[in-house]
Motif scaffolding. Structure first.
Motif, PDB file in Angstrom:
ATOM      1  N   GLU A  85       0.720  -1.135   0.145  1.00 25.54           N
ATOM      2  CA  GLU A  85       0.064   0.111  -0.370  1.00 25.54           C
ATOM      3  C   GLU A  85       0.820   1.459  -0.001  1.00 25.54           C
ATOM      4  O   GLU A  85       0.619   2.464  -0.242  1.00 25.54           O
ATOM      5  N   ALA A  86       1.989   1.035   0.145  1.00 25.59           N
ATOM      6  CA  ALA A  86       3.018   2.472   0.204  1.00 25.59           C
ATOM      7  C   ALA A  86       3.459   3.011  -1.066  1.00 25.59           C
ATOM      8  O   ALA A  86       3.267   1.782  -1.906  1.00 25.59           O
ATOM      9  N   PRO A  87       3.226   3.848  -1.495  1.00 26.24           N
ATOM     10  CA  PRO A  87       3.727   4.338  -2.781  1.00 26.24           C
ATOM     11  C   PRO A  87       5.194   3.871  -3.297  1.00 26.24           C
ATOM     12  O   PRO A  87       5.381   3.652  -4.378  1.00 26.24           O
ATOM     13  N   VAL A  88       6.088   3.760  -2.361  1.00 25.78           N
ATOM     14  CA  VAL A  88       7.591   3.424  -2.528  1.00 25.78           C
ATOM     15  C   VAL A  88       7.982   2.534  -1.540  1.00 25.78           C
ATOM     16  O   VAL A  88       7.694   2.846  -0.345  1.00 25.78           O
ATOM     17  N   VAL A  89       8.671   1.590  -2.051  1.00 23.82           N
ATOM     18  CA  VAL A  89       9.311   0.617  -0.937  1.00 23.82           C
ATOM     19  C   VAL A  89      10.724   0.616  -1.335  1.00 23.82           C
ATOM     20  O   VAL A  89      11.239   0.422  -2.434  1.00 23.82           O
ATOM     21  N   ILE A  90      11.392   0.723  -0.293  1.00 23.27           N
ATOM     22  CA  ILE A  90      13.068   0.791  -0.406  1.00 23.27           C
ATOM     23  C   ILE A  90      13.454  -0.512   0.245  1.00 23.27           C
ATOM     24  O   ILE A  90      13.256  -0.778   1.488  1.00 23.27           O
ATOM     25  N   VAL A  91      14.352  -1.364  -0.442  1.00 23.30           N
ATOM     26  CA  VAL A  91      14.950  -2.496   0.228  1.00 23.30           C
ATOM     27  C   VAL A  91      16.225  -2.398   0.467  1.00 23.30           C
ATOM     28  O   VAL A  91      17.005  -1.811  -0.699  1.00 23.30           O
ATOM     29  N   VAL A  92      16.881  -2.538   1.305  1.00 24.99           N
ATOM     30  CA  VAL A  92      18.161  -2.148   1.742  1.00 24.99           C
ATOM     31  C   VAL A  92      18.973  -3.518   1.773  1.00 24.99           C
ATOM     32  O   VAL A  92      18.532  -4.542   2.553  1.00 24.99           O
ATOM     33  N   CYS A  93      20.128  -3.636   1.165  1.00 29.40           N
ATOM     34  CA  CYS A  93      20.876  -4.793   1.031  1.00 29.40           C
ATOM     35  C   CYS A  93      22.321  -4.533   1.349  1.00 29.40           C
ATOM     36  O   CYS A  93      22.846  -3.522   1.410  1.00 29.40           O
ATOM     37  N   ALA A  94      22.699  -5.575   2.169  1.00 26.17           N
ATOM     38  CA  ALA A  94      24.146  -5.548   2.646  1.00 26.17           C
ATOM     39  C   ALA A  94      24.951  -6.403   1.296  1.00 26.17           C
ATOM     40  O   ALA A  94      24.398  -7.301   0.797  1.00 26.17           O
ATOM     41  N   ASN A  95      26.063  -5.631   0.957  1.00 24.68           N
ATOM     42  CA  ASN A  95      26.890  -5.981  -0.188  1.00 24.68           C
ATOM     43  C   ASN A  95      28.223  -6.626   0.258  1.00 24.68           C
ATOM     44  O   ASN A  95      29.107  -6.081   0.664  1.00 24.68           O
ATOM     45  N   TYR A  96      28.059  -7.808   0.515  1.00 25.50           N
ATOM     46  CA  TYR A  96      29.220  -8.672   1.320  1.00 25.50           C
ATOM     47  C   TYR A  96      30.594  -8.483   0.581  1.00 25.50           C
ATOM     48  O   TYR A  96      31.535  -8.053   1.587  1.00 25.50           O
ATOM     49  N   GLN A 113      25.908  -4.497   9.111  1.00 26.63           N
ATOM     50  CA  GLN A 113      26.011  -3.091  10.041  1.00 26.63           C
ATOM     51  C   GLN A 113      25.713  -1.919   9.205  1.00 26.63           C
ATOM     52  O   GLN A 113      25.029  -1.013   9.518  1.00 26.63           O
ATOM     53  N   ASP A 114      26.507  -1.733   8.126  1.00 24.67           N
ATOM     54  CA  ASP A 114      26.381  -0.694   7.261  1.00 24.67           C
ATOM     55  C   ASP A 114      24.961  -0.529   6.751  1.00 24.67           C
ATOM     56  O   ASP A 114      24.473   0.530   6.569  1.00 24.67           O
ATOM     57  N   ALA A 115      24.317  -1.647   6.232  1.00 23.33           N
ATOM     58  CA  ALA A 115      22.966  -1.583   5.694  1.00 23.33           C
ATOM     59  C   ALA A 115      22.037  -1.238   6.930  1.00 23.33           C
ATOM     60  O   ALA A 115      21.089  -0.321   6.591  1.00 23.33           O
ATOM     61  N   THR A 116      22.101  -1.692   8.000  1.00 29.58           N
ATOM     62  CA  THR A 116      21.186  -1.332   8.878  1.00 29.58           C
ATOM     63  C   THR A 116      21.194   0.121   9.440  1.00 29.58           C
ATOM     64  O   THR A 116      20.491   0.730   9.836  1.00 29.58           O
ATOM     65  N   ALA A 117      22.738   0.574   9.527  1.00 32.40           N
ATOM     66  CA  ALA A 117      22.953   1.973   9.907  1.00 32.40           C
ATOM     67  C   ALA A 117      22.138   2.901   8.776  1.00 32.40           C
ATOM     68  O   ALA A 117      21.441   3.867   9.126  1.00 32.40           O
ATOM     69  N   GLU A 141      13.579 -14.189   2.922  1.00 29.81           N
ATOM     70  CA  GLU A 141      14.836 -13.397   2.159  1.00 29.81           C
ATOM     71  C   GLU A 141      14.948 -13.917   0.767  1.00 29.81           C
ATOM     72  O   GLU A 141      15.354 -13.301  -0.161  1.00 29.81           O
ATOM     73  N   GLU A 142      15.035 -15.381   0.775  1.00 26.87           N
ATOM     74  CA  GLU A 142      15.229 -16.133  -0.498  1.00 26.87           C
ATOM     75  C   GLU A 142      14.174 -15.583  -1.585  1.00 26.87           C
ATOM     76  O   GLU A 142      14.254 -15.203  -2.645  1.00 26.87           O
ATOM     77  N   ARG A 143      12.864 -15.343  -1.154  1.00 26.29           N
ATOM     78  CA  ARG A 143      11.725 -14.688  -2.053  1.00 26.29           C
ATOM     79  C   ARG A 143      12.093 -13.373  -2.370  1.00 26.29           C
ATOM     80  O   ARG A 143      11.658 -13.079  -3.648  1.00 26.29           O
ATOM     81  N   MET A 157      18.278  -6.824   3.677  1.00 30.26           N
ATOM     82  CA  MET A 157      18.340  -6.546   5.383  1.00 30.26           C
ATOM     83  C   MET A 157      17.089  -6.124   5.865  1.00 30.26           C
ATOM     84  O   MET A 157      16.739  -6.260   7.033  1.00 30.26           O
ATOM     85  N   ALA A 158      16.385  -5.225   5.163  1.00 22.54           N
ATOM     86  CA  ALA A 158      15.354  -4.560   5.502  1.00 22.54           C
ATOM     87  C   ALA A 158      14.387  -4.033   4.288  1.00 22.54           C
ATOM     88  O   ALA A 158      14.961  -3.639   3.146  1.00 22.54           O
TER      89      ALA A 158
END
Length: 186
Positions: A85-96, A113-117, A141-143, A157-158
């Motif tokens: 329902e949100a106009p925008v969704v941002i997915v934050v990923c950790a880049n190992y 930690q970088d991603a969650t900060a 996560e897999e999906r 991550m989120a």
């Protein structure tokens, strides 16, 4: 600028910062109003301004506006419909690899930690810009990786649904600081 003027300006900024931290709440109901790309970019810039190990910025952002993709993400988020329902969704990923190139195996933790900060910065920036957002950590996560074609070396991550708030929830109760603070030792 005199030292006194500088101190006053610093105090005002301090109060604005703390006010943002203490008044931010999770928003799960959004107006349908679209969000300009310039605002989205500013949110991402705020996210990337978060601290990162070795300044490697081991995080990536995926911006989703497509209705069908948001619906798939909502299903992957344990059927939390507000994601769609949100106009925008941002997915934050950790880049190992970005962090592991310097820190080896421990770089995985630093990338997370970088991603969650970055997530926290995005939430605070959204609040300061009159937007609402929520940190969604409960998802398959897999999906999510499959839906968004996230490479195997990165980890979602989120999920952050963002929009103009259609609700004004009260701040949630927090534990007393004395209950969760230890001085010198546990």
């Amino acid at each position: 600028m005199s030292e006194k003027t500088y101190t006053i300006v610093a105090f005002i900024r301090h109060m604005e910062c703390l006010e943002a931290i203490f008044t931010r709440v999770s928003i799960r109901r959004f107006k349908k109003d679209p969000i300009d790309d310039e605002i989205i970019i500013r949110l991402l810039e705020a996210g990337n301004a978060a601290p990162s190990a070795g300044n490697l910025q081991a995080r990536d952002f995926i911006v989703v506006k497509d209705e069908e993709t948001k619906l798939k993400l909502a299903v992957a988020s344990l059927r939390q419909s507000f994601v769609a329902e949100a106009p925008v969704v941002i997915v934050v990923c950790a880049n190992y690899p970005r962090s592991m190139q310097v820190y080896g195996e421990r770089g995985k933790l630093y990338a997370e930690q970088d991603a969650t900060a970055a997530v926290e910065n995005i939430l605070l920036a959204a609040h300061c810009m009159g937007l609402g957002a929520v940190w969604v950590g409960a998802f398959n996560e897999e999906r999510v990786a499959e839906i968004l074609n996230i490479p195997s070396y990165a980890r979602p991550m989120a999920i952050i649904p963002v929009g103009y708030p259609a609700e004004r929830p009260s701040p949630r109760r927090r534990m007393k600081i004395e209950e969760i603070t230890h001085w010198e030792r546990w």
